[in-house]
Scaffold this motif. Sequence first.
Motif, PDB file in Angstrom:
ATOM      1  N   ASP A   1       2.421  -6.717  -9.502  1.00 20.16           N
ATOM      2  CA  ASP A   1       1.178  -5.506  -8.815  1.00 20.16           C
ATOM      3  C   ASP A   1       1.740  -3.949  -8.616  1.00 20.16           C
ATOM      4  N   ALA A   2       1.772  -3.454  -9.894  1.00 24.75           N
ATOM      5  CA  ALA A   2       2.200  -1.503 -10.060  1.00 24.75           C
ATOM      6  C   ALA A   2       2.638  -0.988  -8.760  1.00 24.75           C
ATOM      7  N   GLN A   3       1.218  -1.057  -7.789  1.00 22.15           N
ATOM      8  CA  GLN A   3       1.730  -0.252  -6.303  1.00 22.15           C
ATOM      9  C   GLN A   3       3.122  -0.338  -6.229  1.00 22.15           C
ATOM     10  N   ARG A   4       2.991  -1.624  -5.773  1.00 22.76           N
ATOM     11  CA  ARG A   4       3.960  -2.473  -4.764  1.00 22.76           C
ATOM     12  C   ARG A   4       5.623  -1.578  -5.846  1.00 22.76           C
ATOM     13  N   TRP A   5       5.701  -2.182  -6.562  1.00 30.77           N
ATOM     14  CA  TRP A   5       6.514  -1.805  -7.662  1.00 30.77           C
ATOM     15  C   TRP A   5       6.894  -0.334  -7.660  1.00 30.77           C
ATOM     16  N   THR A   6       5.997   0.815  -7.637  1.00 29.58           N
ATOM     17  CA  THR A   6       6.429   1.973  -7.654  1.00 29.58           C
ATOM     18  C   THR A   6       6.603   2.727  -6.446  1.00 29.58           C
ATOM     19  N   ALA A   7       5.969   2.141  -5.247  1.00 27.38           N
ATOM     20  CA  ALA A   7       5.463   2.567  -4.395  1.00 27.38           C
ATOM     21  C   ALA A   7       7.165   1.809  -3.017  1.00 27.38           C
ATOM     22  N   HIS A   8       7.294   0.780  -3.638  1.00 26.12           N
ATOM     23  CA  HIS A   8       8.389  -0.241  -2.932  1.00 26.12           C
ATOM     24  C   HIS A   8       9.118   0.885  -1.855  1.00 26.12           C
ATOM     25  N   ALA A   9       9.544   0.680  -1.481  1.00 22.32           N
ATOM     26  CA  ALA A   9      11.196   1.741  -0.928  1.00 22.32           C
ATOM     27  C   ALA A   9      12.561   1.913  -1.839  1.00 22.32           C
ATOM     28  N   GLU A  10      12.830   0.233  -1.635  1.00 20.84           N
ATOM     29  CA  GLU A  10      13.740  -0.189  -2.654  1.00 20.84           C
ATOM     30  C   GLU A  10      14.473   0.076  -3.469  1.00 20.84           C
ATOM     31  N   LEU A  11      13.192  -0.105  -4.044  1.00 29.56           N
ATOM     32  CA  LEU A  11      13.380   0.167  -5.466  1.00 29.56           C
ATOM     33  C   LEU A  11      12.865   2.031  -5.627  1.00 29.56           C
TER      34      LEU A  11
END
Length: 508
Positions: free
Chosen positions: A320-330
């Motif tokens: 899920d590219a959106q999650r990987w790029t917008a996830h706060a910790e990452l």
Amino acid sequence: MSPSTEPSHWGSFTLGGASYAVPLEHLREAVPAGRLSVWPGTAACVTGAIELRGLMLPVVDLRRLAGAAAAAADRPEDVAPLVIVIAHAGHLLGLCADAVTGIFQASAERVQAVTLADGSEPCVRGSLVRPDHGELLSVLHPPALMALPQVPRCRDPRTATPPDDTAEGARPGRSTIPGGIHWLLVQAGDWRLAIDSARVRMAVPLDGLRPSVLSRMPGNTDCLGEWPHPSHPITVIDPLARSGLGALAEGQARQALLLDTDGGLLGLAIGAVLDVRQLPATALQAMPGGRVTQAQWFAGVLTLEQPSDDRDASPVLALDAQRWTAHAELSNLASLHGQARHADSALATREAATSALTLITYALPAEAGTPIDQIDEVLPWRADRAGLDDDGCNPWLGLVMHRDRPVVLLCLRRWSGVDAGPIDPEASILVVRSGVHRMGFVVPRLLTIESAGWQPAVAGMLRHRSPSPITASRLAQVNPATGPRRLVPVLDLQDIASKALALRAVAA
């Protein structure tokens, strides 16, 4: 930004020691060459044809096109192992390749164009330097390749209507794939993964991967270290460990996909780039229940059309590219090396905006923590670079130059009045900004980076001796992936830096 300066996506591959770039919109997929069939009556650069899902796809060897009729290009047993499938104007053509080397972004205006005296379009339209590691690539021009005399091409079955080849000035056929996505297929350990290539800045080799302060932290499971980008180090993580698929074994992290997160560039370690495929939205199927333990990191399972070999029959998990790029910790991990940050990281702003945060915790010797988005960078401590003799008591440790900027060093343990003593050789420096200044807080030992939630304010949580301006009036409940929850006092290092510098100015 004008169209000529907008970043363009490119796919790159190698053949016979040369490196090539193809505009991503022309790049369809990469497939094993297998056994080439002879195609008589064609140009010398056509090395044969392969069967591709019911099509006979002509294959061009660029070595022959360049006049390099080396024995390796003429012996069938030495033909390149891959075929890059390119598409233009409703037609397909194959190009020999030794390896796919990834996807990267570079402005189209960076191409150093070449022209021909007769005004015709060259097959190699110029050169381009990859911005990640400076490799010089030859930029291919698919329309010119497909217009070569005696080079056959096959119709693209994905176009709704065949292009009119007889009409003068015929317009290129348009793909009618609804919601079509260029998926980048990669190998990571025993898993095949895919990600929307539009979210990938570039793929880079991990030859220079080095340990970092974060990768040495106790309890670290997914940070592999940092990759030395020319402008700043980039944190690299193991996507298998982060998403619950296990972990990459030693030697399996050979490349990294650089993602544009909200906090800057973040590297996902992989073994190799396998393919680039344009697939319709219907190719993405829901994730089967119970297949993975952390399904939130995945968009689903990718169905490849008509597998061409046994390898294609195995499942491909789409990230899920959106999650990987917008996830706060990452995003916060990505921002730890001086990259773009949010304008305001003050605790008051964070508390007003959200009840969730990501803490980096450390021992003073009791555990304390700071929101990770306050930290510009984490550096290892080196006693020889502070420039001052450490008497074991003074909290002010001198200056270090980092990225051509001075960073004032302050021992947080001594400043808090906990105790004195020598600096631990395993200490780390948390760099924060205070106005135009940068302060490096030296902490004895980093502990964890974990998600947390704010707890009600309490008074006098962390005792200190005057005049140190340390206060910790808030607690955060840390929510580890495993193990019990715990309460940690939160230190506002930006506020502490501002007060400490003010006190130092008055003392001076």
